[in-house]
Write an enzyme that holds these catalytic residues in place. Structure first.
Site, PDB file in Angstrom:
ATOM      1  N   THR A 146      44.444  28.529  21.421  1.00  0.00           N
ATOM      2  CA  THR A 146      44.523  28.943  19.951  1.00  0.00           C
ATOM      3  C   THR A 146      44.520  28.080  19.150  1.00  0.00           C
ATOM      4  OG1 THR A 146      46.364  30.070  18.306  1.00  0.00           O
ATOM      5  CG2 THR A 146      47.190  29.154  20.286  1.00  0.00           C
ATOM      6  N   ASP A 147      44.082  28.288  17.727  1.00  0.00           N
ATOM      7  CA  ASP A 147      44.151  27.403  16.628  1.00  0.00           C
ATOM      8  C   ASP A 147      45.812  26.824  16.131  1.00  0.00           C
ATOM      9  OD1 ASP A 147      44.884  29.527  15.523  1.00  0.00           O
ATOM     10  OD2 ASP A 147      43.467  29.474  14.099  1.00  0.00           O
ATOM     11  N   TYR A 171      55.836  29.683  20.790  1.00  0.00           N
ATOM     12  CA  TYR A 171      54.413  29.981  21.080  1.00  0.00           C
ATOM     13  C   TYR A 171      53.236  28.964  21.039  1.00  0.00           C
ATOM     14  CZ  TYR A 171      49.765  32.072  21.087  1.00  0.00           C
ATOM     15  OH  TYR A 171      48.301  32.207  21.280  1.00  0.00           O
ATOM     16  N   LYS A 175      51.431  27.073  24.231  1.00  0.00           N
ATOM     17  CA  LYS A 175      50.127  26.961  24.174  1.00  0.00           C
ATOM     18  C   LYS A 175      49.643  25.309  24.230  1.00  0.00           C
ATOM     19  CE  LYS A 175      47.595  29.753  24.608  1.00  0.00           C
ATOM     20  NZ  LYS A 175      46.793  30.508  25.831  1.00  0.00           N
TER      21      LYS A 175
HETATM   22  P1  NAD Z   1      47.902  40.014  24.746  1.00  0.00           P
HETATM   23  O1  NAD Z   1      49.435  39.744  24.481  1.00  0.00           O
HETATM   24  O2  NAD Z   1      47.340  41.162  24.375  1.00  0.00           O
HETATM   25  O3  NAD Z   1      47.711  40.009  26.455  1.00  0.00           O
HETATM   26  C1  NAD Z   1      48.157  39.164  27.546  1.00  0.00           C
HETATM   27  C2  NAD Z   1      48.011  39.760  28.738  1.00  0.00           C
HETATM   28  O4  NAD Z   1      48.468  38.484  29.696  1.00  0.00           O
HETATM   29  C3  NAD Z   1      48.907  40.913  28.976  1.00  0.00           C
HETATM   30  O5  NAD Z   1      47.893  42.014  29.572  1.00  0.00           O
HETATM   31  C4  NAD Z   1      50.081  40.618  29.799  1.00  0.00           C
HETATM   32  O6  NAD Z   1      50.191  41.623  30.731  1.00  0.00           O
HETATM   33  C5  NAD Z   1      49.320  39.307  30.539  1.00  0.00           C
HETATM   34  N1  NAD Z   1      50.504  38.537  31.213  1.00  0.00           N
HETATM   35  C6  NAD Z   1      51.530  38.033  30.291  1.00  0.00           C
HETATM   36  N2  NAD Z   1      52.311  37.235  31.325  1.00  0.00           N
HETATM   37  C7  NAD Z   1      51.430  37.187  32.613  1.00  0.00           C
HETATM   38  C8  NAD Z   1      52.001  36.614  33.759  1.00  0.00           C
HETATM   39  N3  NAD Z   1      52.970  35.583  33.869  1.00  0.00           N
HETATM   40  N4  NAD Z   1      50.961  36.791  34.957  1.00  0.00           N
HETATM   41  C9  NAD Z   1      49.950  37.350  34.535  1.00  0.00           C
HETATM   42  N5  NAD Z   1      49.429  38.137  33.432  1.00  0.00           N
HETATM   43  C10 NAD Z   1      50.379  37.951  32.244  1.00  0.00           C
HETATM   44  O7  NAD Z   1      47.486  38.656  24.349  1.00  0.00           O
HETATM   45  P2  NAD Z   1      45.730  38.249  23.408  1.00  0.00           P
HETATM   46  O8  NAD Z   1      46.076  38.366  22.389  1.00  0.00           O
HETATM   47  O9  NAD Z   1      44.806  39.093  24.407  1.00  0.00           O
HETATM   48  O10 NAD Z   1      45.656  36.721  24.010  1.00  0.00           O
HETATM   49  C11 NAD Z   1      44.984  36.368  25.131  1.00  0.00           C
HETATM   50  C12 NAD Z   1      44.816  34.836  25.060  1.00  0.00           C
HETATM   51  O11 NAD Z   1      44.131  34.300  24.037  1.00  0.00           O
HETATM   52  C13 NAD Z   1      46.142  34.073  24.948  1.00  0.00           C
HETATM   53  O12 NAD Z   1      45.965  32.985  25.883  1.00  0.00           O
HETATM   54  C14 NAD Z   1      46.148  33.693  23.565  1.00  0.00           C
HETATM   55  O13 NAD Z   1      47.050  32.586  23.614  1.00  0.00           O
HETATM   56  C15 NAD Z   1      44.826  33.464  23.136  1.00  0.00           C
HETATM   57  N6  NAD Z   1      44.616  33.632  21.636  1.00  0.00           N
HETATM   58  C16 NAD Z   1      44.904  34.793  21.085  1.00  0.00           C
HETATM   59  C17 NAD Z   1      44.581  34.979  19.935  1.00  0.00           C
HETATM   60  C18 NAD Z   1      44.706  36.254  19.141  1.00  0.00           C
HETATM   61  O14 NAD Z   1      44.712  36.290  17.855  1.00  0.00           O
HETATM   62  N7  NAD Z   1      45.325  37.429  19.658  1.00  0.00           N
HETATM   63  C19 NAD Z   1      43.930  34.063  19.093  1.00  0.00           C
HETATM   64  C20 NAD Z   1      43.828  32.601  19.712  1.00  0.00           C
HETATM   65  C21 NAD Z   1      44.014  32.566  21.268  1.00  0.00           C
END
Ligand code: NAD
Ligand code: TYD
Length: 365
Positions: A146-147, A171, A175
């Site tokens: 993430t940013d 958070y 990360k």
């Molecule tokens: P989300 O919360 O929708 O999904 C996370 C998933 O990870 C869920 O399905 C959850 O069940 C699973 N999970 C959590 N703990 C776990 C564990 N211990 N073992 C196995 N599975 C586990 O998140 P998202 O928004 O889809 O984000 C996905 C990735 O992208 C993350 O790493 C997040 O940091 C990164 N990210 C998200 C955004 C955003 O805007 N949503 C932006 C930049 C980066």
């Protein structure tokens, strides 16, 4: 999106471990990648926390190249057994605790999953890459980040891959810790890795704790739409399918150890965004224009609320020819249409667990 056919393929995934593929971006990635990457088999490892919905991708099993495993990335025995069974060439690592407000309430699970869980995966990937007999496997680890690791900007400027880390929420700190571990495994053991840090995603299958689906949910229910502080914080919005195409591009074409920032190039204040969503949802529901504006409720600000995020996406466009396919207006139209057509998906999220989170988060603000 521009064509990538003239760029050399530097990694050709054959057996892919996708972690967190029941979550928002992971589900979208699997739905994007499984039909396109026909030479590859995919295993989705997800713990199915409150945020996980394996049914989002269940239909992919029909391809014969997709399977789902419910389990914890922080469980070394399980992760090792999966590597042994499937001979992964590729890890695309999404699994995380992902919501800033929850990290402020309960930071521990963020450190366990995001830092420890990432390290468990890296350790198995390292052993698959450099085998006990000294030979090398064909492995690449793509870390999805993430940013927010870069901290917060004032009204001017952009984050770049070279910007020093300055995470401010639990958070973001967890990360940042995971990003450092990925680079440490590359530097110390030589593990082949790539990283991408993206701006705020939106689109189908996003859990309604995050701003955009929460606003849509609340307008539909005629509940108050909570805007933190004065609504002047700025985010750079990226349509999730564009993020998925960027990940595929970086995974297959980026140089070893590259980091790319993925930006939608669409900065908005939260209050501007909320007004646009209200316009779009009211129009879809045949309510008079702006009828839902009175739902907006300014609430106590998030502690330590980062003011602005904005990314320099030009290296990704210059080096790998990637550009987003949708502007924000089109992406929001498509997103609103999707949630209105899938109200049962939104309603399913509204369980007792979510209601108790919601009360804890918003009551008395
Ligand atoms: P989300 O919360 O929708 O999904 C996370 C998933 O990870 C869920 O399905 C959850 O069940 C699973 N999970 C959590 N703990 C776990 C564990 N211990 N073992 C196995 N599975 C586990 O998140 P998202 O928004 O889809 O984000 C996905 C990735 O992208 C993350 O790493 C997040 O940091 C990164 N990210 C998200 C955004 C955003 O805007 N949503 C932006 C930049 C980066
Ligand atoms: P969010 O979707 O939680 O993503 P992030 O905190 O990772 O950027 O929040 C996006 C922006 O919207 C952020 O500035 C906080 C703000 N926000 C609200 O104003 N009200 C809300 O109810 C939520 C969830 C977020």
């Amino acid at each position: 999106m521009s064509d990538s056919s003239d760029l050399p393929v530097l990694h050709a995934p054959r057996s892919v471990l996708v972690t967190g593929g029941a979550g928002f971006i992971g589900s979208n990635f699997l739905r994007y990648a499984v039909p396109r990457m026909t030479e590859a088999r995919f295993v989705n490892l997800d713990l199915v926390t409150y945020a996980g919905r394996p049914e989002n991708t269940a239909h992919l099993a029909e391809t014969g190249r997709y399977s789902f495993v419910r389990g914890d990335i922080a469980d070394p025995d399980l992760v090792r057994a999966l590597f042994d069974q499937h001979g992964f060439t590729t890890v695309v690592h999404f699994a995380a605790e992902s919501h800033v407000d929850r990290s402020i309430m309960d930071p521990m699970e963020f450190v366990r999953t995001n830092v420890l869980g990432t390290t468990v995966l890296l350790d198995s990937a390292r052993k698959a890459w450099r085998r006990d007999d000294g030979s090398f496997g064909d492995v690449r680890f793509h870390h999805v980040s993430t940013d927010e690791v870069f901290g917060a900007l004032g009204p001017e400027g952009l984050f770049r891959a070279s910007t020093p880390y300055d995470p401010r929420s639990p958070y973001a700190a967890s990360k940042a810790g995971s990003d450092h571990l990925v680079r440490a495994y590359a530097h110390t053991y030589g593990l082949p890795v790539v990283l991408s840090n993206s701006s705020n995603n939106y689109g189908p299958f996003q859990f309604p704790e995050k701003l955009i689906p929460l606003v849509i949910r609340n307008i539909l229910r005629r509940d108050p739409v909570p805007v933190y502080g004065k609504g002047l914080n700025v985010r750079d919005w990226l349509f999730v399918e564009d993020h998925c195409s960027a990940i595929e591009r970086i995974l297959t074409r980026a140089a070893d150890r590259a980091t790319y920032l993925v930006s939608g190039g669409e900065e908005r204040t939260n209050i501007e965004l909320v007004h646009t969503l209200i316009e779009l949802v009211d129009a879809e529901l045949d309510r008079s224009p702006g009828a839902s504006r009175d739902l907006i409720q300014f609430v106590t600000d998030r502690p330590g609320h980062d003011f602005r995020y904005a990314l320099d996406g030009s290296p990704l466009s210059n080096d790998l020819g990637w550009r987003p396919s949708r502007d924000l207006k089109q992406g929001l139209r498509d997103t609103v249409a999707w949630y209105l057509e899938h109200r049962e998906w939104l309603e399913k999220a509204d369980d007792d667990r979510f209601r108790s989170y919601y009360q804890r988060q918003y009551q008395g603000r």
